[in-house]
Write an enzyme that holds these catalytic residues in place. Structure first.
Site, PDB file in Angstrom:
ATOM      1  N   HIS A   7      71.771 -58.112 -33.450  1.00  0.00           N
ATOM      2  CA  HIS A   7      70.890 -58.572 -34.531  1.00  0.00           C
ATOM      3  C   HIS A   7      71.695 -59.003 -35.748  1.00  0.00           C
ATOM      4  O   HIS A   7      72.866 -58.672 -35.879  1.00  0.00           O
ATOM      5  CB  HIS A   7      69.860 -57.502 -34.943  1.00  0.00           C
ATOM      6  CG  HIS A   7      70.441 -56.208 -35.431  1.00  0.00           C
ATOM      7  ND1 HIS A   7      70.737 -55.152 -34.600  1.00  0.00           N
ATOM      8  CD2 HIS A   7      70.783 -55.790 -36.677  1.00  0.00           C
ATOM      9  CE1 HIS A   7      71.226 -54.144 -35.306  1.00  0.00           C
ATOM     10  NE2 HIS A   7      71.281 -54.508 -36.574  1.00  0.00           N
ATOM     11  N   HIS A  79      74.348 -57.565 -42.721  1.00  0.00           N
ATOM     12  CA  HIS A  79      75.348 -57.294 -41.671  1.00  0.00           C
ATOM     13  C   HIS A  79      74.990 -58.009 -40.376  1.00  0.00           C
ATOM     14  O   HIS A  79      73.856 -58.474 -40.199  1.00  0.00           O
ATOM     15  CB  HIS A  79      75.543 -55.795 -41.421  1.00  0.00           C
ATOM     16  CG  HIS A  79      74.352 -55.052 -40.880  1.00  0.00           C
ATOM     17  ND1 HIS A  79      73.454 -54.386 -41.669  1.00  0.00           N
ATOM     18  CD2 HIS A  79      73.909 -54.864 -39.602  1.00  0.00           C
ATOM     19  CE1 HIS A  79      72.524 -53.813 -40.915  1.00  0.00           C
ATOM     20  NE2 HIS A  79      72.771 -54.087 -39.651  1.00  0.00           N
ATOM     21  N   GLU A 130      78.304 -54.137 -37.744  1.00  0.00           N
ATOM     22  CA  GLU A 130      77.787 -52.956 -37.051  1.00  0.00           C
ATOM     23  C   GLU A 130      78.096 -53.128 -35.572  1.00  0.00           C
ATOM     24  O   GLU A 130      77.966 -54.234 -35.025  1.00  0.00           O
ATOM     25  CB  GLU A 130      76.264 -52.882 -37.256  1.00  0.00           C
ATOM     26  CG  GLU A 130      75.592 -51.704 -36.549  1.00  0.00           C
ATOM     27  CD  GLU A 130      74.075 -51.650 -36.780  1.00  0.00           C
ATOM     28  OE1 GLU A 130      73.491 -52.673 -37.194  1.00  0.00           O
ATOM     29  OE2 GLU A 130      73.487 -50.582 -36.543  1.00  0.00           O
TER      30      GLU A 130
HETATM   31 CO    CO Z   1      71.713 -53.141 -38.061  1.00  0.00          CO
END
Ligand code: CO
Length: 137
Positions: A7, A79, A130
């Site tokens: 994502h 992020h 991440e």
């Molecule tokens: Co995230």
């Protein structure tokens, strides 16, 4: 080592307005908001055919995204999340390459109930990264 883009996360000042924008204006498939008190955020996911957009809003005192929102009052990209098959192997590799894992360097449980770590933006072209452990099906 890194696999699929899981994502892209965007911090938003008004979660309901952002969810409506993605649903109505962009015609996206949007989930209901989910509170994640441990992470200090409320999330809405936009499900795309090949990945997801994570809309993030601060939850409670000391939320890790509050400062970002203070600095970016209209919101912004926060992020990117890449999938890895073995997060402990990924951490060991990154540390051997001199990259910094944020926090205590150990995985915590992220928005999908899977182990995640965050990497220092200064080590990755100014982008917070991440990593999420997703086992191959
Ligand atoms: Co995230």
């Amino acid at each position: 080592m890194i696999g699929k883009l899981n994502h892209v996360a965007i911090v938003v000042p008004d979660l309901a307005a952002a969810a409506m924008l993605y649903k109505t204006t962009l015609g996206g498939q949007v989930t209901e908001p989910v509170d994640l008190p441990d992470q200090g955020v409320t999330t809405v996911f936009v499900e795309l055919p090949n990945t997801k957009i994570e809309l993030l809003h601060p939850l409670g005192e000391g939320s890790p995204v509050q400062k970002f929102l203070d600095n970016n009052p209209s919101g912004g990209m926060h992020h990117v999340c890449y999938e890895v098959e073995d997060i402990h192997a990924a951490i060991a590799h990154l540390e051997s390459e001199g990259a910094r894992v944020l926090g205590d360097g150990k995985p915590s449980i992220g928005a999908h109930g899977l182990p995640v770590v965050f990497l220092h933006p200064k080590d990755f072209c100014g982008t917070l990264v991440e990593l999420e452990e997703v086992k191959a099906a």
